[in-house]
Design an enzyme around this catalytic site. Structure first.
Site, mmCIF file in Angstrom:
data_model
loop_
_atom_site.group_PDB
_atom_site.id
_atom_site.type_symbol
_atom_site.label_atom_id
_atom_site.label_comp_id
_atom_site.label_asym_id
_atom_site.label_seq_id
_atom_site.Cartn_x
_atom_site.Cartn_y
_atom_site.Cartn_z
ATOM 1 N NE ARG A 12 -3.941 -2.117 2.066
ATOM 2 C CZ ARG A 12 -3.707 -3.266 2.683
ATOM 3 N NH1 ARG A 12 -2.638 -3.402 3.446
ATOM 4 N NH2 ARG A 12 -4.524 -4.269 2.544
ATOM 5 C CE LYS A 63 -0.430 14.068 -14.279
ATOM 6 N NZ LYS A 63 -0.755 14.641 -15.602
ATOM 7 C CD GLU A 89 7.624 17.540 -22.692
ATOM 8 O OE1 GLU A 89 7.017 18.412 -22.048
ATOM 9 O OE2 GLU A 89 7.054 16.755 -23.477
ATOM 10 C CE LYS A 149 5.756 17.736 -13.988
ATOM 11 N NZ LYS A 149 5.515 16.634 -14.872
ATOM 12 C CD GLU A 161 -3.641 16.658 -15.087
ATOM 13 O OE1 GLU A 161 -3.863 15.450 -14.943
ATOM 14 O OE2 GLU A 161 -2.955 17.127 -15.998
ATOM 15 N NE ARG A 199 0.864 17.186 -12.673
ATOM 16 C CZ ARG A 199 1.492 16.405 -11.820
ATOM 17 N NH1 ARG A 199 1.278 16.545 -10.532
ATOM 18 N NH2 ARG A 199 2.342 15.497 -12.241
ATOM 19 C CG ASN A 225 -1.322 17.813 -22.020
ATOM 20 O OD1 ASN A 225 -0.346 17.093 -21.806
ATOM 21 N ND2 ASN A 225 -2.445 17.389 -22.561
ATOM 22 C CG HIS A 273 2.268 17.578 -24.691
ATOM 23 N ND1 HIS A 273 2.997 18.739 -24.538
ATOM 24 C CD2 HIS A 273 3.077 16.576 -24.262
ATOM 25 C CE1 HIS A 273 4.186 18.445 -24.033
ATOM 26 N NE2 HIS A 273 4.258 17.134 -23.848
ATOM 27 C CG HIS A 286 -0.383 13.241 -26.777
ATOM 28 N ND1 HIS A 286 -1.038 13.792 -25.709
ATOM 29 C CD2 HIS A 286 0.875 12.985 -26.350
ATOM 30 C CE1 HIS A 286 -0.214 13.860 -24.671
ATOM 31 N NE2 HIS A 286 0.953 13.376 -25.041
ATOM 32 C CG HIS A 294 7.443 13.280 -26.561
ATOM 33 N ND1 HIS A 294 6.079 13.170 -26.647
ATOM 34 C CD2 HIS A 294 7.690 14.161 -25.546
ATOM 35 C CE1 HIS A 294 5.519 13.937 -25.711
ATOM 36 N NE2 HIS A 294 6.475 14.547 -25.039
HETATM 37 N N1 GLY Z 1 3.524 15.517 -17.665
HETATM 38 C C1 GLY Z 1 2.429 16.255 -17.196
HETATM 39 C C2 GLY Z 1 2.281 16.279 -15.704
HETATM 40 O O1 GLY Z 1 3.139 15.812 -14.990
HETATM 41 O O2 GLY Z 1 1.287 16.767 -15.219
#
Ligand code: GLY
Length: 366
Positions: free
Chosen positions: A118, A140, A182, A229, A239, A244, A248, A251, A255, A267
């Site tokens: 957990r 993430k 990026e 970031k 998010e 956040r 994107n 993107h 994508h 990318h």
């Molecule tokens: N790569 C986008 C984020 O971490 O929210």
């Protein structure tokens, strides 16, 4: 010892953690791991060959757990296999996992750490530019299903991020370029005129050194991108507020281009084209003027990325619009993050004619 000092970027969450950037910072792992009893280092064979020994020297109670290379390994079977190997080795909740590698390792090791017992602590040690400035920061984690990318995952903030910039010297050109998109995004997300992060100035003065991977310039660049970031993540960790989602930027088309897969864009190349497209769409919607479009073009080009889709690839606007509608951030219709008088904002369902014009501006005909 390297003459380039390491830098610390705080991520102001609860609990807070630091992103440590610079040459040879993998040697600082012991300070972050503290007195945790066992440390499972998750990596891939080629990366482990180069850097696992450095970690083993400073983490005597660690053991390496290899996973396969490539996006195909980012699945639940790899998570199960890792968790079972952790269990057989005796990893417990108070121990720690280190993710040593690029985005696939960070995601798989991060998600396994999030769910094993957990939740055990994870230290992210990214070895690609893309992971250093993006994926390893902000918690993430997740894996793909046959039905889609990153469909199963969790937010699991690391206890720290060690961005050892010496690892960037051995990246393939393709992997390096994947991160440059990026970098362009961060430069353009910020106020490019006031340039509070200094990224635009750094690219203007040292664009060539970035492409040549000059160690001092890279440490500086990674630090500045990681700072943006970290600040975005701290203001919208889960998010929820939309802040956040501005990460994107560029993107949505990127994508779609990657999914269409008709040509081997990295990318970063796809994001570069996506940023130019976003600027042209914002211009078509009268949100920004020519000068801002020019700045997008200048920054993407300074990083050696394409400003339009390479010719002769036969992808039409209808196909790309259909793919953009399926983008996971879209809620039904078409959603973009676009520049405007109030900075970056979500824009829903712009007129089809504006989207077509912006696609034509990056070389995609209808
Ligand atoms: N790569 C986008 C984020 O971490 O929210």
């Amino acid at each position: 010892m390297s003459a380039i000092a390491s830098r610390r970027v705080p991520v102001r969450l609860e609990p807070p953690y630091d992103i440590v950037v610079g040459p040879d910072v993998l040697r600082d792992a012991a300070a972050l791991i503290g007195d945790r009893r066992r440390v499972a280092v998750v990596s891939q064979a080629a990366i482990a060959d180069r850097y696992a020994e450095t970690l083993a020297n400073v983490l005597p109670t660690s053991e390496i757990f290899l996973i396969d290379d490539g996006e195909d390994a980012k699945n639940l079977a790899t998570v199960e296999s890792l968790a079972r190997r952790f269990a057989r080795w005796g990893l417990l909740r108070d121990d720690a996992v280190v993710a040593l590698g690029g985005g696939v390792v960070g995601d798989v090791a991060g998600f396994t750490a999030a769910s094993y017992h957990r939740g055990v602590d994870v230290l992210q040690a990214p070895t690609t530019l893309l992971a250093m400035v993006d994926a390893a920061i902000g918690g993430k984690t997740g894996v793909n299903l046959a039905e889609g990318k990153n469909l199963v995952g969790a937010f699991h903030q690391p206890i720290g991020v060690l961005a050892d910039t010496t690892t960037l010297a051995t990246l393939s050109e393709r992997e390096y370029r994947s991160g440059l998109g990026e970098v362009a995004k961060y430069a353009l997300m910020d106020d490019v005129v006031a340039d509070p992060s200094g990224i635009v100035d750094l690219l203007r003065l040292h664009g060539g050194a970035v492409l040549e991977r000059d160690p001092g310039v890279l440490a500086d660049l990674v630090t500045r991108c990681a700072t943006i970031k970290a600040d975005v993540v701290a203001s919208d960790p889960m998010e929820h507020t939309g802040i956040r989602a501005t990460l994107n930027y560029g993107h949505t088309l990127a994508h779609a281009l990657e999914t269409a897969g008709a040509y081997s864009l990295t990318h970063g190349e796809a994001v570069g084209i996506g940023l130019i497209f976003a600027s042209r769409l914002a211009e078509a919607l009268k949100r920004i003027g020519d000068d801002a479009v020019d700045r997008h073009r200048a920054i993407v080009a300074a990083l050696g990325l394409p400003i339009e889709v390479p010719g002769g690839v036969g992808l039409d606007a209808d196909t790309l619009v259909r793919l953009m509608q399926r983008d996971k951030k879209a809620r039904g219709g078409l959603t973009f993050v676009l520049a405007g008088p109030n900075g970056l904002e979500r824009v829903d369902d712009p007129p089809a004619s504006a989207v077509e014009r912006a696609l034509a501006a990056v070389g995609v005909g209808s």
